[in-house]
Design an enzyme around this catalytic site. Sequence first.
Site, PDB file in Angstrom:
ATOM      1  N   HIS A  93       0.765  -1.356   0.260  1.00 25.79           N
ATOM      2  CA  HIS A  93      -0.074   0.158   0.233  1.00 25.79           C
ATOM      3  C   HIS A  93       0.467   1.423  -0.020  1.00 25.79           C
ATOM      4  O   HIS A  93       0.289   2.084  -0.659  1.00 25.79           O
ATOM      5  CB  HIS A  93      -1.119  -0.339   0.985  1.00 25.79           C
ATOM      6  CG  HIS A  93      -0.097  -0.185   2.244  1.00 25.79           C
ATOM      7  ND1 HIS A  93      -0.364  -0.762   3.273  1.00 25.79           N
ATOM      8  CD2 HIS A  93      -0.140   1.450   2.901  1.00 25.79           C
ATOM      9  CE1 HIS A  93      -0.176   0.360   4.513  1.00 25.79           C
ATOM     10  NE2 HIS A  93      -0.142   1.509   4.092  1.00 25.79           N
ATOM     11  N   ASP A 229       1.121  -7.837   2.052  1.00 26.20           N
ATOM     12  CA  ASP A 229       1.218  -6.198   2.373  1.00 26.20           C
ATOM     13  C   ASP A 229       2.932  -5.983   2.278  1.00 26.20           C
ATOM     14  O   ASP A 229       3.478  -5.258   2.532  1.00 26.20           O
ATOM     15  CB  ASP A 229       0.582  -4.998   3.127  1.00 26.20           C
ATOM     16  CG  ASP A 229       0.645  -3.575   2.450  1.00 26.20           C
ATOM     17  OD1 ASP A 229       0.641  -3.779   1.638  1.00 26.20           O
ATOM     18  OD2 ASP A 229      -0.801  -3.358   3.837  1.00 26.20           O
ATOM     19  N   SER A 659       4.037   2.372   8.469  1.00 23.22           N
ATOM     20  CA  SER A 659       3.749   1.140   7.381  1.00 23.22           C
ATOM     21  C   SER A 659       5.313   0.964   6.578  1.00 23.22           C
ATOM     22  O   SER A 659       6.376   1.721   6.240  1.00 23.22           O
ATOM     23  CB  SER A 659       2.814   2.080   6.152  1.00 23.22           C
ATOM     24  OG  SER A 659       1.854   1.329   7.184  1.00 23.22           O
TER      25      SER A 659
HETATM   26  N1  ARG Z   1      -5.032   0.072   7.750  1.00 20.26           N
HETATM   27  C1  ARG Z   1      -3.556   0.429   6.657  1.00 20.26           C
HETATM   28  C2  ARG Z   1      -2.744   2.053   7.256  1.00 20.26           C
HETATM   29  O1  ARG Z   1      -3.129   2.475   7.640  1.00 20.26           O
HETATM   30  C3  ARG Z   1      -3.639  -0.438   5.428  1.00 20.26           C
HETATM   31  C4  ARG Z   1      -3.895   0.839   4.316  1.00 20.26           C
HETATM   32  C5  ARG Z   1      -4.335   0.515   3.146  1.00 20.26           C
HETATM   33  N2  ARG Z   1      -5.180  -1.071   3.304  1.00 20.26           N
HETATM   34  C6  ARG Z   1      -6.260  -0.621   2.965  1.00 20.26           C
HETATM   35  N3  ARG Z   1      -7.367  -1.903   2.889  1.00 20.26           N
HETATM   36  N4  ARG Z   1      -6.881   0.976   2.916  1.00 20.26           N
HETATM   37  O2  ARG Z   1      -2.111   2.663   6.440  1.00 20.26           O
HETATM   38  N1  GLU Z   2      -1.010   1.291   7.889  1.00 24.49           N
HETATM   39  C1  GLU Z   2      -0.640   2.224   8.282  1.00 24.49           C
HETATM   40  C2  GLU Z   2       0.723   3.194   7.623  1.00 24.49           C
HETATM   41  O1  GLU Z   2       0.301   3.224   6.844  1.00 24.49           O
HETATM   42  C3  GLU Z   2      -0.088   1.678   9.266  1.00 24.49           C
HETATM   43  C4  GLU Z   2      -0.981   1.213  10.544  1.00 24.49           C
HETATM   44  C5  GLU Z   2      -0.826   2.500  12.424  1.00 24.49           C
HETATM   45  O2  GLU Z   2      -1.235   3.055  12.133  1.00 24.49           O
HETATM   46  O3  GLU Z   2      -0.598   1.543  12.608  1.00 24.49           O
HETATM   47  O4  GLU Z   2       1.519   4.110   8.482  1.00 24.49           O
END
Ligand code: ARG
Ligand code: GLU
Length: 727
Positions: A93, A229, A659
């Site tokens: 991502h 990921d 991330s």
């Molecule tokens: N929750 C993760 C973050 O905060 C991954 C986001 C990307 N994935 C998604 N299914 N939208 O960035």
């Molecule tokens: N998915 C998050 C990011 O893009 C990391 C997850 C979190 O917030 O800990 O940085």
Amino acid sequence: MSGKTNSNNLLIKGLILFIIVCGQSAVNAKEGMWIPATLKAHEKDMKSLGLQIPVDILYNENGTGLNNAVVLFGRGCTGEIISPQGLILTNHHCGYGSVQGLSTTENDYFANGFFAQSQKDELPVAGLTVTFIRRMENVTAAILDGIADTMKDAGRDSLIAKRTRATENEFKEKTHMDAMIKPYFDGNQYWVAIAETYRDIRLVGFPPNGIGAFGGDVENWIWPRHTGDFSMFRVYAGADNKPADYSKDNKPYRTEQYFKINASGYKENDFTMVYGFPGTTVENISSFELKQVYSITDPIAIAARTKKLDVWTKHMGWSRETFLKYTSKRAGVANGWKKWQGEVEGLKINDATGKKQKFEAAFQKWADTAKSYPYAKTLLSEIKRLAEHVDALITQDQYNKEAALAIELIAQAAAMEKMITCFRQNFSDKELQDTLTKLVNVMAGFYKNYDAPTDKDIFITLMDMYVKNSGDWLPEYYKTQYDNHRKDMSIWAEDVYGNSLLVSKDKLAAFAAKAKKEDSAQLINDAAWQLYNAMNVQRKMQISPVLKYYNSEMRYLNRLYTKAQIAMNKSKTYFPDANLTLRVAYGQVKGLDPDGKAPYSYQTTLGEVIALDDTTSDIFRVPKKLKELYSKKDFGRWAVNGTVPVAFTASNHTSGGNSGSPVLNAKGELIGTNFDRAYEGTMSDYYFDPNRCRNISVDIRYTLFVVEKFGGAGWLIDEMNIVKSSK
Ligand code: ARG
Ligand code: GLU
């Protein structure tokens, strides 16, 4: 009698077990994101939890530390160097936006993946950068010397800004590198980061969405998790190994500081670290500000986004075209929506407010007699008064952002401002038409992903929310329009979307092509512009200036409050809130048992991915090749008990920005790549609970399996340094 003794024995045994189990989790899990240059102070603690190397390996003043193998990837992610030739590992991502620019219908990397078969195949990504932090130094004295804590007026800010610039320049001259100074501990400390930013970065490997985004928004923020990921890039450098603009003559960046990979795995309770760039945490605020988060800003955003997502999902289901237009926007909206729900629940379940209030009572008692901190006595009452004073403003500001401006037509009307000013220039008709046409063309990106009928339904839902919740704040224009349309959102929407020029690029372009001086009224009277402008004037005149004042007052009070908390609480080691600078968190591999009923394992496997396969679903469809590899059990070196580990959880304190961060074992070897947190613990940006907060990582063996067996890119594995545990 003997029966009783037995049950007593059992009871005692149970009690001992209870003490061991609970005692362990209480002792072992740690909140905190530490500045690498301060790790010496934690070495004893880290070693007692299992660290097997000197912290000097992670960071040292000679410039040979592993900080040189961690990069800020793009603007808000982390990446790690995993070979002597500048190979970068980060999240899928995090690479998504870069790949969007390289992917076409013929070469659809989201559907098929991309794995370079040699360095020649690697694809340059325009605009992508990675930043190394070579060294950090505490420069508090240079910035704050002679400035009293309670100095408050604007002079303080400008003096600090001046010293910051001068000190940065000194470091730049001395090091011939970038130097960036940022405040820590709410402005009580300042650190400089000496940095190098490389700007020739190329795509190396990217699994298809069926692996890299498997489970999509459904599994986002959720444990157990089954997403691969990850993605890979490479840093290229000029002949001197230094940053250079893209050139085909650039060479892979050469380095001795890269992560060794440990493919022997880990067990529950093993020591782990996360090395990366967490973006924002707010751990030391008062209960009054915390209350604004869970009772105002989060709930409004959640309610508005629930409505928005319902409408979008419906339209996306009706039309494939709309689906493609909104899929990426939907992911962004849903990401915050889900995180905040976890946050509100987590803060409530933990009674974070109650705990803060208890602490505040103790703080007040201390402050009443703290002679060296005379300002501490009134801090909490001032913070309370200030916070409560802006509750109403913060509420309205959030409705403006999450309801009114969430209607795309209204937000996009901001772009009409420039068009309107064109009419005030001394342009000939031709000049006017050309300039307007150019401005319309700039909006091509917006229109490419805009569907007016979808947005019209959003208007009906969110305008209703906005009108009914704004009370006295509702701008006059909205009041009249609402009344004029018989208080019926559908009639109002019909009028707006039937008449506004902004609903289609063609309509707007046709207007621009024929516009004459006297046509300006058409823009000024356009409903989209009127809606945008009425609210914007109110924001600019009544809301923003007050919030600006509030924020600066609150910054002042919070700086003092943080300083006083640290002074009061001598036995606690405070960490500076995350600020998108390099940090180390440490914790342990751990499953999750949020309600004490049935714990989740700390690990998921490929078998579970295959079990989730759904060929009718966009997000749970496992790629054919992966299924074939699974049925042939063709796992190469990466098999464990007849399957491949996919993801795991640990108790490291992480945040957005982490991330892509390297997850390391006790020897500083790479065992995974961080990519998310578990829903139960997303409140850790405000309050870290060791029993509920878990970071989620891709297991490095899944990454290597996909690269080698799925991507057929074994040549990449050959340049890595893969070790086996000696345990
Ligand atoms: N929750 C993760 C973050 O905060 C991954 C986001 C990307 N994935 C998604 N299914 N939208 O960035
Ligand atoms: N998915 C998050 C990011 O893009 C990391 C997850 C979190 O917030 O800990 O940085």
